[in-house]
Design an enzyme around this catalytic site. Structure first.
Site, PDB file in Angstrom:
ATOM      1  N   CYS A  24      44.882  41.861  40.113  1.00 41.69           N
ATOM      2  CA  CYS A  24      43.551  41.471  39.665  1.00 41.69           C
ATOM      3  C   CYS A  24      43.623  40.310  38.684  1.00 41.69           C
ATOM      4  CB  CYS A  24      42.863  42.673  39.024  1.00 41.69           C
ATOM      5  SG  CYS A  24      41.257  42.245  38.349  1.00 41.69           S
ATOM      6  N   CYS A  33      41.180  40.410  35.807  1.00 43.95           N
ATOM      7  CA  CYS A  33      41.461  41.390  34.748  1.00 43.95           C
ATOM      8  C   CYS A  33      42.580  40.872  33.850  1.00 43.95           C
ATOM      9  CB  CYS A  33      41.946  42.726  35.313  1.00 43.95           C
ATOM     10  SG  CYS A  33      41.064  43.329  36.717  1.00 43.95           S
ATOM     11  N   ASP A  34      43.596  40.300  34.453  1.00 44.63           N
ATOM     12  CA  ASP A  34      44.830  40.014  33.710  1.00 44.63           C
ATOM     13  C   ASP A  34      45.122  38.527  33.511  1.00 44.63           C
ATOM     14  OD1 ASP A  34      45.262  42.747  33.627  1.00 44.63           O
ATOM     15  OD2 ASP A  34      46.214  42.739  35.595  1.00 44.63           O
TER      16      ASP A  34
END
Ligand code: NDP
Length: 311
Positions: free
Chosen positions: A134, A137-138
């Site tokens: 992701c 997300c990261d």
């Protein structure tokens, strides 16, 4: 044991929309959010193609808004994750990871799909230490660093473009000599000076002492000009597709060979008298769009309402 009239598993656009419709019909649905409240959309940033938001909307805001709407119509939203089912006959029996269990008259399966991994032991070893599925997300952790994205579809191109806005350099590792992504996404990637596409490359493993420091790659695997080399990177992102979260519903539901639940035509009906419905990405190998998932959640709720009225 608690008995529920209408149970919804999953909290993506399909689950929340089903809850909104069922709630408005006075069914007081119970919805279990599962591992990722808000579903897959919460792993992206901006949603530009959900109708009604001319300027686009933040994905988390969109999902939170759907959640609030479901609550407004009386949905009972709970946190646990379903781990086992017995759908052999109504009332259906569901077990959860917090050791609770319920039975229900009608069930809407809206458990979505999860990201796929290559299956390398190193993906496990470095998960959370440089391996991610992701980017949104990261990606933040890789500002001004070097990262690789694996895959050649729309997701991979989208993730690579997103990461290019943060990282110093992005490699797109594509196993074929071409991209599968839509034309517009391909152009975005190919015209981005920070992205280098490595066509006909596969990943053999990852290395690093304290998290990912690089990937072992092979060019033209199995061909006469096969060449292995190491690519120094700090982050390794998977974007090679998804698998439907249908495992706990086997053997009760029919699935295709990938695990997508097979429904009757364009309806969410599973064809089982009694009745449970599949909505959203768990039953959709083709479109995988939030608006499509939301629509199937609405259909499932309407079907459930009709069924429950006959009891
Ligand atoms: P896709 O299935 O379209 O693409 C998967 C990619 O990963 C392909 O390039 C595939 O290669 C590659 N791949 C699969 N397995 C491996 C492996 N073991 N090793 C290396 N590479 C591998 O998945 P997406 O998630 O990209 O997209 C799914 C659907 O969602 C599509 O319909 C897409 O259009 C849609 N989508 C739409 C978006 C948008 O409109 N904004 C955004 C994201 C997705 P190969 O080509 O060789 O099979």
């Amino acid at each position: 044991m608690e008995h529920i009239k209408l149970l919804i598993l999953g909290s993506g656009p399909a689950g929340y929309t089903a809850a909104i419709y069922a709630g408005r019909s006075g069914l007081t649905p119970v919805i279990y959010e599962g591992l990722q409240p808000g579903g897959q959309l919460t792993t992206t940033t901006e949603v530009e193609n959900f109708p009604g938001f001319a300027e686009g909307i933040d994905a988390n805001e969109l999902m939170d808004s759907m959640r609030q709407q479901a609550l407004r119509f009386g949905a009972d939203i709970r946190e646990a994750m379903a781990v086992r089912t017995d759908l052999s006959a109504a009332p259906y029996h569901i077990w959860f990871d917090d050791a609770s269990e319920v039975t229900c008259d009608s069930l809407i399966i809206a458990t979505g799909a999860s990201a796929k991994y290559l299956g390398l032991a190193d993906e496990e070893k470095y998960r959370g230490q440089g391996v991610s599925a992701c980017a949104t997300c990261d990606g933040f952790f890789y500002r001004k660093k070097r990262v690789a994205v694996v895959g050649g579809g729309d997701t991979a191109c989208e993730e690579a473009s997103y990461l290019a806005g943060l990282a110093e350099k992005v490699y797109l590792i594509v196993r074929k000599p071409y991209l599968r992504a839509s034309q517009i996404m391909q152009e975005r990637v190919l015209n981005n000076p920070k992205i280098e596409v490595l066509f006909e490359h596969n990943t053999l493993g990852l290395y690093g002492n304290d998290g990912v420091e690089g990937a072992h790659l092979v060019f033209r695997k199995g061909e006469a000009d096969e060449r292995c080399f190491d690519l120094p990177i700090d982050g390794f992102f998977l974007a090679i597709g998804h698998k439907p979260n249908s495992g706990i519903f086997l053997p009760w539901v029919k699935t295709d060979e990938t695990g997508y639940i097979i429904t009757e035509g364009a309806s969410p009906r599973t064809g089982i008298p009694g009745v449970y419905y599949a909505a959203g990405d768990v039953a959709d190998p083709h479109y995988r769009q939030a608006v499509v998932a939301a629509a199937s959640g609405a259909k499932a709720a309407i079907e459930a309402e009709k069924y429950l009225a006959t009891l």
